[in-house]
Enzyme design. Structure first.
Site, PDB file in Angstrom:
ATOM      1  N   VAL A  24       0.832  -1.201   0.000  1.00 15.20           N
ATOM      2  CA  VAL A  24       0.000   0.000   0.000  1.00 15.20           C
ATOM      3  C   VAL A  24       0.869   1.254   0.000  1.00 15.20           C
ATOM      4  O   VAL A  24       0.649   2.185  -0.786  1.00 15.20           O
ATOM      5  CB  VAL A  24      -0.956  -0.011   1.218  1.00 15.20           C
ATOM      6  CG1 VAL A  24      -1.726   1.301   1.312  1.00 15.20           C
ATOM      7  CG2 VAL A  24      -1.921  -1.182   1.135  1.00 15.20           C
ATOM      8  N   ASP A  43      10.362   3.677   6.451  1.00 19.65           N
ATOM      9  CA  ASP A  43       9.937   2.359   6.941  1.00 19.65           C
ATOM     10  C   ASP A  43      10.839   1.989   8.101  1.00 19.65           C
ATOM     11  O   ASP A  43      12.013   2.375   8.134  1.00 19.65           O
ATOM     12  CB  ASP A  43      10.076   1.314   5.810  1.00 19.65           C
ATOM     13  CG  ASP A  43       9.277   0.056   6.088  1.00 19.65           C
ATOM     14  OD1 ASP A  43       8.279  -0.180   5.385  1.00 19.65           O
ATOM     15  OD2 ASP A  43       9.644  -0.700   7.029  1.00 19.65           O
ATOM     16  N   PHE A 281     -16.905 -10.868  -9.051  1.00 19.27           N
ATOM     17  CA  PHE A 281     -16.848 -11.550  -7.747  1.00 19.27           C
ATOM     18  C   PHE A 281     -17.932 -12.603  -7.559  1.00 19.27           C
ATOM     19  O   PHE A 281     -18.414 -12.838  -6.454  1.00 19.27           O
ATOM     20  CB  PHE A 281     -16.808 -10.533  -6.589  1.00 19.27           C
ATOM     21  CG  PHE A 281     -15.456  -9.889  -6.504  1.00 19.27           C
ATOM     22  CD1 PHE A 281     -15.085  -8.913  -7.418  1.00 19.27           C
ATOM     23  CD2 PHE A 281     -14.528 -10.310  -5.575  1.00 19.27           C
ATOM     24  CE1 PHE A 281     -13.810  -8.374  -7.402  1.00 19.27           C
ATOM     25  CE2 PHE A 281     -13.243  -9.780  -5.554  1.00 19.27           C
ATOM     26  CZ  PHE A 281     -12.889  -8.809  -6.468  1.00 19.27           C
ATOM     27  N   LYS A 283     -17.231 -15.617  -9.140  1.00 26.03           N
ATOM     28  CA  LYS A 283     -16.504 -16.756  -9.690  1.00 26.03           C
ATOM     29  C   LYS A 283     -16.316 -17.815  -8.602  1.00 26.03           C
ATOM     30  O   LYS A 283     -15.681 -17.569  -7.583  1.00 26.03           O
ATOM     31  CB  LYS A 283     -15.155 -16.263 -10.219  1.00 26.03           C
ATOM     32  CG  LYS A 283     -14.344 -17.301 -10.908  1.00 26.03           C
ATOM     33  CD  LYS A 283     -14.638 -17.335 -12.393  1.00 26.03           C
ATOM     34  CE  LYS A 283     -13.918 -18.499 -13.039  1.00 26.03           C
ATOM     35  NZ  LYS A 283     -14.611 -19.141 -14.109  1.00 26.03           N
ATOM     36  N   CYS A 292      -5.964  -9.344   2.270  1.00 25.54           N
ATOM     37  CA  CYS A 292      -7.035  -8.399   2.609  1.00 25.54           C
ATOM     38  C   CYS A 292      -8.317  -9.074   3.059  1.00 25.54           C
ATOM     39  O   CYS A 292      -8.751  -8.874   4.190  1.00 25.54           O
ATOM     40  CB  CYS A 292      -7.301  -7.481   1.431  1.00 25.54           C
ATOM     41  SG  CYS A 292      -5.966  -6.327   1.199  1.00 25.54           S
ATOM     42  N   LYS A 352      -3.763 -15.234  -6.173  1.00 28.34           N
ATOM     43  CA  LYS A 352      -4.519 -14.963  -7.395  1.00 28.34           C
ATOM     44  C   LYS A 352      -3.485 -14.676  -8.480  1.00 28.34           C
ATOM     45  O   LYS A 352      -2.280 -14.597  -8.182  1.00 28.34           O
ATOM     46  CB  LYS A 352      -5.480 -13.783  -7.220  1.00 28.34           C
ATOM     47  CG  LYS A 352      -4.781 -12.465  -6.958  1.00 28.34           C
ATOM     48  CD  LYS A 352      -5.749 -11.301  -7.006  1.00 28.34           C
ATOM     49  CE  LYS A 352      -4.972  -9.999  -6.941  1.00 28.34           C
ATOM     50  NZ  LYS A 352      -5.823  -8.820  -7.008  1.00 28.34           N
TER      51      LYS A 352
HETATM   52  C1  UDX Z   1      -8.973  -6.841  -2.431  1.00 28.36           C
HETATM   53  C2  UDX Z   1     -10.005  -5.792  -2.890  1.00 28.36           C
HETATM   54  O1  UDX Z   1     -10.460  -6.107  -4.214  1.00 28.36           O
HETATM   55  C3  UDX Z   1      -9.399  -4.399  -2.835  1.00 28.36           C
HETATM   56  O2  UDX Z   1     -10.391  -3.441  -3.160  1.00 28.36           O
HETATM   57  C4  UDX Z   1      -8.870  -4.138  -1.423  1.00 28.36           C
HETATM   58  O3  UDX Z   1      -8.338  -2.879  -1.286  1.00 28.36           O
HETATM   59  C5  UDX Z   1      -7.859  -5.201  -1.065  1.00 28.36           C
HETATM   60  O4  UDX Z   1      -8.469  -6.491  -1.167  1.00 28.36           O
HETATM   61  P1  UDX Z   1      -6.962  -8.189  -3.519  1.00 28.36           P
HETATM   62  O5  UDX Z   1      -6.858  -8.888  -2.197  1.00 28.36           O
HETATM   63  O6  UDX Z   1      -5.731  -7.715  -4.187  1.00 28.36           O
HETATM   64  O7  UDX Z   1      -7.919  -6.911  -3.398  1.00 28.36           O
HETATM   65  O8  UDX Z   1      -7.643  -9.236  -4.496  1.00 28.36           O
HETATM   66  P2  UDX Z   1      -8.985  -9.420  -5.322  1.00 28.36           P
HETATM   67  O9  UDX Z   1      -8.685  -9.296  -6.756  1.00 28.36           O
HETATM   68  O10 UDX Z   1     -10.073  -8.576  -4.781  1.00 28.36           O
HETATM   69  O11 UDX Z   1      -9.278 -10.976  -5.020  1.00 28.36           O
HETATM   70  C6  UDX Z   1      -9.452 -11.475  -3.699  1.00 28.36           C
HETATM   71  C7  UDX Z   1      -9.570 -12.976  -3.665  1.00 28.36           C
HETATM   72  O12 UDX Z   1     -10.864 -13.378  -4.097  1.00 28.36           O
HETATM   73  C8  UDX Z   1      -8.590 -13.753  -4.542  1.00 28.36           C
HETATM   74  O13 UDX Z   1      -8.106 -14.862  -3.809  1.00 28.36           O
HETATM   75  C9  UDX Z   1      -9.423 -14.230  -5.719  1.00 28.36           C
HETATM   76  O14 UDX Z   1      -8.927 -15.420  -6.283  1.00 28.36           O
HETATM   77  C10 UDX Z   1     -10.763 -14.438  -5.045  1.00 28.36           C
HETATM   78  N1  UDX Z   1     -11.912 -14.317  -5.957  1.00 28.36           N
HETATM   79  C11 UDX Z   1     -12.167 -13.113  -6.556  1.00 28.36           C
HETATM   80  C12 UDX Z   1     -12.759 -15.411  -6.149  1.00 28.36           C
HETATM   81  O15 UDX Z   1     -12.555 -16.498  -5.609  1.00 28.36           O
HETATM   82  N2  UDX Z   1     -13.855 -15.253  -6.962  1.00 28.36           N
HETATM   83  C13 UDX Z   1     -14.147 -14.067  -7.573  1.00 28.36           C
HETATM   84  O16 UDX Z   1     -15.168 -13.989  -8.272  1.00 28.36           O
HETATM   85  C14 UDX Z   1     -13.266 -12.960  -7.367  1.00 28.36           C
END
Ligand code: UDX
Length: 463
Positions: A24, A43, A281, A283, A292, A352
Site C-alpha cells: 500500500v 519504513d 466476484f 466466480k 485483505c 490470485k
Molecule cells: C482486495 C479488494 O479487491 C481491494 O479493493 C482491497 O483494497 C484489497 O483487497 P486483492 O486482495 O488484491 O484486493 O484481491 P482481489 O482481486 O479482490 O481478489 C481477492 C480474492 O478473491 C482472490 O483470492 C481471488 O482469487 C478471489 N476471488 C475473486 C474469487 O474467488 N472469486 C471471484 O469472483 C473474485
C-alpha cells in the site's frame, strides 16, 4: 475553501510523507509522486529502505518499478530510514503500516499506535495525518487522542483523516490512477480540502502517466466522497466483506449445482447480468485468499461482536470459504484414491494471478496438506516460487508448466494465471503419468478436457 487554505486558485503540490513501504505504501507513494507531489517514504525496516535507495523494488507489482524510476528521475521521491526526517519534511502524512490479525481476529493496531506517537513527538508544524491502512471503525478517534496526548508539549495542530485504499494487487497502479471513488473521512472542511488538493491531479486528469500509455492519468468521473472518519473506516470493511460474501455465495451455488446437475458458470453469468447484482466476484472455485479479505472479514466480525452486533452472514462467509479447501481435497482423494507416493503438479501458488503474494493463498494450504499425506509435489508459478520455496523446501519448483506436469499422476489448478490458460493439454496428456486434472478455478471447458481424454473435475459444473 481553497482561499481558506491560501491557495488563490494556484496549482499546489504538497509535501507528503508515507510511513510504511509495503504494497500500500509504495503504490501510494509512487502514485502521489507521479501525480506531482513531493514524496518522502520511510519504513522501520532499514534494509528495505536501503534496497529502495539502491533502485530495487522489494515487492512485485506491475509497473511499480517503472513508476518509481520515473519519480526518482524527476527527483520527486526519496526514501529514508529516519522517520523523524520524513515527518518533519511533510504537510501530510499517509500511514501505510501493517494491521495484521491478532489471535482473536481483531486487527493489531500496535504499528499505528507506534507511528502516532512518533508523529506527535517529531512534528514541528501542522500535519494532516491520513490513515491509509485498513483499520476498524473508531481507530481515527484513538489516533487523534494519541496525537494530542503525545504532542501536547509542542502544541502542534494535527488533523486526522481516513482515506481507505481500494487497490487490487496486480492492478494497484491502474486502480490508484483510475479510481471509481475516493473516500475521505474528515473532521473538518480544511482536511477535506487538503485531500482534494492531493487528489486534484487525478480528479482533473492533469498528468500523463508513464505506464499504461498514459491511459490512466486520472479519472474525472471518480466520485470524491467526503464522510465522517467513522464512516470512511466502515466503508472499507463493509466493501471488502460484501465482495467476499459474493464469492462465498457463488461457492454455495456451485455446491448446489453439483448436487442438482446444473452449471454454476451459466447460473452466475445470468445472475451477473442483473445490474442490481453485477458480474464481478461471482466466480466459484477454491475461494478467496490474500492478505485483505481473510483479515478484513475477521476484523469486521470482531468489531461487530465488540459492539454487540452478531454478523452471522459474515461468519458464514468465512466458514464457506474455509470449506472450499476440504471440498477441493475431497475431489483429489476421490479421484486419486491414495495420495501417498503420487506425483502431483500444483499449477499456481500465488493467491490470485498477477501477483507474487502467497499470504493466505489456498494453493499453499493444498501443498501443505498434500505433503502431510506423503505426496511428491511439483509446483509451477510465474512469480511466487521464490517466496514459496522458503516455506516448502521439499517441493520441486518449475517455471515451465510442462516440466511440472512430467510424469504427474494429477494436475491441480490453483491459480488462474494466463500461463495456465494456454497450456496445450493434448501435449500435456502425452507426458503425464495419468490424465487427471482437478481445476480449482473452473478455468477449462469440461467437454474439451474430456474430449482430450482427461478425467476432469471442477466446481459446480455437471460431471
Ligand atoms: C482486495 C479488494 O479487491 C481491494 O479493493 C482491497 O483494497 C484489497 O483487497 P486483492 O486482495 O488484491 O484486493 O484481491 P482481489 O482481486 O479482490 O481478489 C481477492 C480474492 O478473491 C482472490 O483470492 C481471488 O482469487 C478471489 N476471488 C475473486 C474469487 O474467488 N472469486 C471471484 O469472483 C473474485
Amino acid at each position: 475553501m481553497r482561499d481558506a487554505l491560501g491557495l488563490n486558485g494556484a496549482e499546489v503540490f504538497l509535501r507528503i510523507s508515507v510511513i510504511g513501504c509495503g504494497y500500500v505504501g509504495l503504490v501510494t507513494g509512487a502514485c502521489l509522486s507521479e501525480a506531482g507531489h513531493q514524496v518522502i517514504c520511510t519504513d522501520i525496516d532499514a534494509a528495505r529502505i536501503a534496497q529502495l535507495q539502491a533502485g530495487e523494488v522489494p515487492i512485485y507489482e506491475e509497473h511499480l518499478g517503472e513508476l518509481l524510476d520515473s519519480c526518482r528521475r524527476a527527483q520527486r521521491i526519496s526514501f529514508t530510514a529516519d522517520a523523524a526526517e520524513a515527518i518533519r519534511a511533510s504537510d501530510a502524512i499517509f500511514i501505510c503500516v501493517g494491521t495484521p490479525p491478532k489471535e482473536s481476529g481483531a486487527a493489531d493496531l500496535s504499528a499505528i499506535d507506534h507511528v502516532a506517537r512518533q508523529i506527535a513527538r517529531e512534528a514541528r508544524t501542522p500535519k494532516l495525518v491520513v490513515e491509509k491502512s485498513t483499520v476498524p471503525a473508531r481507530t481515527g478517534i484513538e489516533l487523534s487522542r494519541a496525537l494530542k496526548a503525545y504532542g501536547k508539549d509542542s502544541g502542534v495542530q494535527f488533523r486526522v483523516a481516513s482515506n481507505p485504499e481500494f487497490l487490487r494487487e496486480g492492478t494497484a497502479i491502474l486502480d490508484f490512477f483510475h479510481p471509481d471513488r475516493i473516500v475521505v473521512g474528515v473532521e473538518d472542511e480544511i482536511a477535506a480540502e487538503q485531500l482534494r488538493e492531493i487528489y486534484r491531479p487525478i480528479l482533473e486528469r492533469k498528468f500523463h502517466c508513464p505506464v499504461h500509455d498514459g491511459k490512466c492519468g486520472g479519472n474525472p468521473q471518480a466520485t470524491f466522497l467526503v464522510t465522517t472518519i467513522n464512516s470512511a473506516e466502515l466503508i472499507k470493511h463493509a466493501s471488502n466483506s460484501f465482495l467476499a460474501l459474493k464469492i462465498s455465495y457463488a461457492n454455495v451455488i456451485a455446491d448446489l449445482c453439483e448436487k442438482i446437475g446444473a452449471d454454476v458458470e451459466e447460473v452466475t453469468r445470468a445472475m451477473g447480468l442483473d445490474p442490481r447484482i453485477g458480474a464481478p466476484f461471482l466466480k466459484a472455485g477454491l475461494g478467496f485468499g490474500g492478505f485483505c479479505f481473510p483479515k478484513d472479514i475477521q476484523a469486521f466480525i470482531h468489531l461487530a461482536d465488540s459492539v454487540g452486533v452478531d454478523f452471522e452472514m459474515l461468519k458464514a462467509t468465512e466458514r464457506v470459504n474455509k470449506q472450499r479447501l476440504d471440498r477441493f481435497l475431497d475431489k483429489v482423494h476421490k479421484a486419486l484414491w491414495v495420495v501417498k507416493g503420487k506425483k502431483i503438479a500444483v499449477l499456481g501458488l500465488a493467491f490470485k494471478a498477477n501477483t507474487d503474494d502467497i499470504r493466505f493463498a489456498p494453493a499453499l494450504e493444498v501443498v501443505s496438506r498434500l505433503l502431510a499425506e506423503g505426496a511428491e509435489v511439483r509446483a509451477c508459478d510465474p512469480q511466487a516460487i521464490a517466496r514459496t520455496r522458503a516455506q516448502f523446501p521439499q517441493v520441486s519448483y518449475h517455471e515451465d508448466p510442462y516440466e511440472a506436469l512430467l510424469d504427474a499422476d494429477a494436475a491441480l489448478l490453483c491459480t488462474e494465471w494466463d500461463l495456465f490458460r494456454t497450456i496445450d493439454w493434448a501435449r500435456a496428456a502425452k507426458i503425464m503419468a495419468r490424465q487427471l486434472v482437478i481445476d480449482g478455478r473452473n478455468l477449462y471447458a469440461p467437454a474439451k478436457m474430456r474430449e482430450l481424454g482427461f478425467e476432469y473435475h471442477c466446481f459446480g459444473r455437471a460431471e
